[in-house]
Design a protein around this motif. Structure first.
Motif, PDB file in Angstrom:
ATOM      1  N   LEU A  23       0.826  -1.202   0.000  1.00  0.00           N
ATOM      2  CA  LEU A  23       0.000   0.000   0.000  1.00  0.00           C
ATOM      3  C   LEU A  23       0.865   1.258   0.000  1.00  0.00           C
ATOM      4  CD1 LEU A  23      -2.818  -1.018   2.528  1.00  0.00           C
ATOM      5  CD2 LEU A  23      -2.970  -0.879   0.036  1.00  0.00           C
ATOM      6  N   GLY A  24       1.990   1.216   0.718  1.00  0.00           N
ATOM      7  CA  GLY A  24       2.891   2.359   0.707  1.00  0.00           C
ATOM      8  C   GLY A  24       3.498   2.596  -0.661  1.00  0.00           C
ATOM      9  N   TYR A  25       3.814   1.508  -1.370  1.00  0.00           N
ATOM     10  CA  TYR A  25       4.373   1.631  -2.722  1.00  0.00           C
ATOM     11  C   TYR A  25       3.335   2.221  -3.688  1.00  0.00           C
ATOM     12  CZ  TYR A  25       6.617   0.218  -7.102  1.00  0.00           C
ATOM     13  OH  TYR A  25       7.181   0.209  -8.356  1.00  0.00           O
ATOM     14  N   ILE A  26       2.090   1.751  -3.573  1.00  0.00           N
ATOM     15  CA  ILE A  26       1.021   2.294  -4.423  1.00  0.00           C
ATOM     16  C   ILE A  26       0.794   3.774  -4.113  1.00  0.00           C
ATOM     17  CG2 ILE A  26      -1.433   2.125  -4.990  1.00  0.00           C
ATOM     18  CD1 ILE A  26      -1.261  -0.860  -4.384  1.00  0.00           C
ATOM     19  N   ARG A  27       0.827   4.117  -2.846  1.00  0.00           N
ATOM     20  CA  ARG A  27       0.649   5.514  -2.453  1.00  0.00           C
ATOM     21  C   ARG A  27       1.742   6.391  -3.029  1.00  0.00           C
ATOM     22  NH1 ARG A  27       1.329   6.741   3.777  1.00  0.00           N
ATOM     23  NH2 ARG A  27       3.432   6.115   3.189  1.00  0.00           N
ATOM     24  N   CYS A  28       2.973   5.910  -3.006  1.00  0.00           N
ATOM     25  CA  CYS A  28       4.092   6.677  -3.552  1.00  0.00           C
ATOM     26  C   CYS A  28       3.912   6.925  -5.046  1.00  0.00           C
ATOM     27  CB  CYS A  28       5.403   5.937  -3.264  1.00  0.00           C
ATOM     28  SG  CYS A  28       6.874   6.795  -3.870  1.00  0.00           S
ATOM     29  N   LYS A  29       3.499   5.891  -5.774  1.00  0.00           N
ATOM     30  CA  LYS A  29       3.290   6.040  -7.213  1.00  0.00           C
ATOM     31  C   LYS A  29       2.111   6.968  -7.504  1.00  0.00           C
ATOM     32  CE  LYS A  29       6.650   3.472  -8.564  1.00  0.00           C
ATOM     33  NZ  LYS A  29       7.803   4.076  -9.300  1.00  0.00           N
ATOM     34  N   LEU A  30       1.044   6.863  -6.710  1.00  0.00           N
ATOM     35  CA  LEU A  30      -0.098   7.744  -6.905  1.00  0.00           C
ATOM     36  C   LEU A  30       0.257   9.191  -6.599  1.00  0.00           C
ATOM     37  CD1 LEU A  30      -3.243   5.852  -5.543  1.00  0.00           C
ATOM     38  CD2 LEU A  30      -2.802   6.632  -7.872  1.00  0.00           C
ATOM     39  N   ARG A  31       1.113   9.413  -5.602  1.00  0.00           N
ATOM     40  CA  ARG A  31       1.528  10.778  -5.290  1.00  0.00           C
ATOM     41  C   ARG A  31       2.296  11.396  -6.456  1.00  0.00           C
ATOM     42  NH1 ARG A  31       3.967   9.825  -0.903  1.00  0.00           N
ATOM     43  NH2 ARG A  31       2.342  10.394   0.553  1.00  0.00           N
ATOM     44  N   GLU A  32       3.166  10.603  -7.086  1.00  0.00           N
ATOM     45  CA  GLU A  32       3.885  11.106  -8.253  1.00  0.00           C
ATOM     46  C   GLU A  32       2.918  11.432  -9.390  1.00  0.00           C
ATOM     47  OE1 GLU A  32       6.732   8.143  -9.242  1.00  0.00           O
ATOM     48  OE2 GLU A  32       7.922   8.398  -7.402  1.00  0.00           O
ATOM     49  N   TRP A  33       1.958  10.531  -9.624  1.00  0.00           N
ATOM     50  CA  TRP A  33       0.975  10.781 -10.679  1.00  0.00           C
ATOM     51  C   TRP A  33       0.126  12.010 -10.357  1.00  0.00           C
ATOM     52  CZ3 TRP A  33      -4.340  10.834 -10.093  1.00  0.00           C
ATOM     53  CH2 TRP A  33      -5.076  10.936 -11.264  1.00  0.00           C
ATOM     54  N   ARG A  34      -0.263  12.166  -9.086  1.00  0.00           N
ATOM     55  CA  ARG A  34      -1.082  13.312  -8.682  1.00  0.00           C
ATOM     56  C   ARG A  34      -0.366  14.637  -8.929  1.00  0.00           C
ATOM     57  NH1 ARG A  34      -1.129  14.257  -2.523  1.00  0.00           N
ATOM     58  NH2 ARG A  34       0.992  14.752  -3.196  1.00  0.00           N
ATOM     59  N   ASP A  35       0.916  14.701  -8.562  1.00  0.00           N
ATOM     60  CA  ASP A  35       1.664  15.950  -8.756  1.00  0.00           C
ATOM     61  C   ASP A  35       1.760  16.299 -10.237  1.00  0.00           C
ATOM     62  OD1 ASP A  35       1.977  15.988  -6.032  1.00  0.00           O
ATOM     63  OD2 ASP A  35       3.990  15.118  -6.058  1.00  0.00           O
ATOM     64  N   LYS A  36       2.024  15.301 -11.069  1.00  0.00           N
ATOM     65  CA  LYS A  36       2.086  15.568 -12.506  1.00  0.00           C
ATOM     66  C   LYS A  36       0.723  15.978 -13.046  1.00  0.00           C
ATOM     67  CE  LYS A  36       5.875  12.298 -13.353  1.00  0.00           C
ATOM     68  NZ  LYS A  36       6.292  11.054 -14.054  1.00  0.00           N
ATOM     69  N   MET A  37      -0.341  15.324 -12.574  1.00  0.00           N
ATOM     70  CA  MET A  37      -1.687  15.646 -13.034  1.00  0.00           C
ATOM     71  C   MET A  37      -2.076  17.065 -12.663  1.00  0.00           C
ATOM     72  SD  MET A  37      -5.051  15.844 -11.644  1.00  0.00           S
ATOM     73  CE  MET A  37      -4.999  14.777 -10.201  1.00  0.00           C
ATOM     74  N   ILE A  38      -1.737  17.489 -11.441  1.00  0.00           N
ATOM     75  CA  ILE A  38      -2.069  18.853 -11.003  1.00  0.00           C
ATOM     76  C   ILE A  38      -1.323  19.888 -11.834  1.00  0.00           C
ATOM     77  CG2 ILE A  38      -1.887  20.471  -9.086  1.00  0.00           C
ATOM     78  CD1 ILE A  38      -2.455  18.164  -7.193  1.00  0.00           C
ATOM     79  N   ARG A  39      -0.032  19.642 -12.072  1.00  0.00           N
ATOM     80  CA  ARG A  39       0.739  20.578 -12.901  1.00  0.00           C
ATOM     81  C   ARG A  39       0.171  20.647 -14.320  1.00  0.00           C
ATOM     82  NH1 ARG A  39       5.237  18.191 -10.205  1.00  0.00           N
ATOM     83  NH2 ARG A  39       5.587  16.832 -12.002  1.00  0.00           N
ATOM     84  N   LYS A  40      -0.199  19.487 -14.857  1.00  0.00           N
ATOM     85  CA  LYS A  40      -0.746  19.458 -16.213  1.00  0.00           C
ATOM     86  C   LYS A  40      -2.075  20.200 -16.282  1.00  0.00           C
ATOM     87  CE  LYS A  40      -2.219  16.258 -19.856  1.00  0.00           C
ATOM     88  NZ  LYS A  40      -2.404  14.838 -20.234  1.00  0.00           N
ATOM     89  N   ASP A  41      -2.961  19.980 -15.296  1.00  0.00           N
ATOM     90  CA  ASP A  41      -4.248  20.672 -15.292  1.00  0.00           C
ATOM     91  C   ASP A  41      -4.077  22.181 -15.165  1.00  0.00           C
ATOM     92  OD1 ASP A  41      -5.566  18.318 -15.594  1.00  0.00           O
ATOM     93  OD2 ASP A  41      -6.287  18.167 -13.521  1.00  0.00           O
TER      94      ASP A  41
END
Length: 323
Positions: A222-240
């Motif tokens: 779960l920690g590994y999934i959270r880390c990957k989702l955090r990276e995706w979230r930051d990129k998604m926010i910057r892109k939006d």
């Protein structure tokens, strides 16, 4: 409080305490150390605080360490030794500074002979740096005896921000602040975003942690999934943010044309598309705010709190009786 005056611009020691928590019984002062002995509230043993400012010379340090070793071994109770030791234990604790192995060996011998332990330093690797920042070292630390370490095995030493001094303050924290895994919130608006499902599926398939029991394996996964989702979230926010900024600029540019002429069919289509883009991004933000408000209501809404009464007062209806 007890203090040892400085000599010129060097030295100077001070110990301060709250008498509601610590009662001093005796003190021992020296040019290079200040020893305070007393009892703490709720602790049946004696507590010894030793504040240190080591001299520069190797021989002088060795003599002082021998004297301190005798003091520590001759008195019972808990021992907390901290200050500027003007020494390091290992070569890795210096950068661009000369390392004296004889001084380090003497320092480690003192720690071993006195039966002391050292907690890991958090928040920084070095506690001193030169004015230009090229030379770094770790002369400041806390040492405790086995009795203290056994009572507070989860204690830690935290480095604080360096402001006016070339040394950063360090603090020994005995209170445990381990609240388990850090929570991570997934918003409903993410489910329809591009790449969300792919990131979760890839993280689940690529994770590998053999040899651990099932509960530890699940937590790490779960920690590994959270880390990957955090990276995706930051990129998604910057892109939006970038997409929204471009859409707003195009909307402003097209609307400025209306002052001089009518829009063409293509310009009307571009205006409508950009408005849809801004509306979708704003709708996702509204969904996130709505989800946050529900979480806050679930946490605080049913309590007799300021949050509860403020919402109730907003929904009051004024009913007037007619005579």
């Amino acid at each position: 409080m007890e203090a040892v005056d400085s000599v010129g611009l060097s030295g100077g020691l001070i110990c301060m305490w709250d008498e509601d928590f610590f009662q001093m019984e005796e003190s021992n002062k020296n040019r290079n150390f200040l020893h305070i002995k007393g009892r703490m509230v709720g602790c049946n043993e004696y507590v010894n605080f030793l504040n240190i400012y080591m001299p520069q010379g190797i021989t002088a340090k060795k003599d002082l360490w021998d004297a301190l070793s005798v003091i520590v071994n001759s008195l019972d109770g808990l021992w907390i030794i901290g200050g500027d030791f003007n020494s390091v234990r290992f070569r890795e604790e210096r950068r661009n500074c000369s390392f004296k192995s004889s001084c380090a060996n003497n320092f480690n011998s003192f720690i071993y002979d006195a039966g002391l332990f050292e907690y890991d330093l958090r928040g920084a690797r070095f506690t001193w740096r030169s004015e230009n920042g090229k030379k770094l070292s770790k002369p400041d630390r806390f040492l405790v005896n086995s009795e203290f370490f056994n009572n507070w095995p989860e204690a830690r030493v935290q480095a604080l921000p360096r402001l006016w001094s070339d040394h950063c303050p360090i603090i020994l924290i005995s209170k445990s602040v381990n609240f388990g895994a850090r929570p991570f919130r997934v918003f409903n608006s993410w489910l329809g975003k591009e790449g969300f499902s792919e990131v979760v599926e890839e993280a689940c398939s690529n994770f590998s942690c053999p040899g651990y029991p099932p509960d530890v394996f699940l937590v790490r996964k779960l920690g590994y999934i959270r880390c990957k989702l955090r990276e995706w979230r930051d990129k998604m926010i910057r892109k939006d943010c970038e997409v929204c900024s471009r859409a707003m600029e195009e909307i402003a540019a097209i609307e400025s044309i209306l002052d001089s002429r009518e829009l063409s069919e293509e310009e009307e289509w571009i205006l409508a598309e950009n408005k849809n883009i801004v509306a979708e991004i704003e709708y996702a933000k509204v969904m996130d705010l709505k989800q946050r408000s529900r979480v806050k209501w679930a946490k605080e809404g049913d309590e007799n709190s300021k949050f509860f009464h403020s919402l109730i007062n907003c929904r009051k209806l004024a009913i007037r009786s007619m005579a």
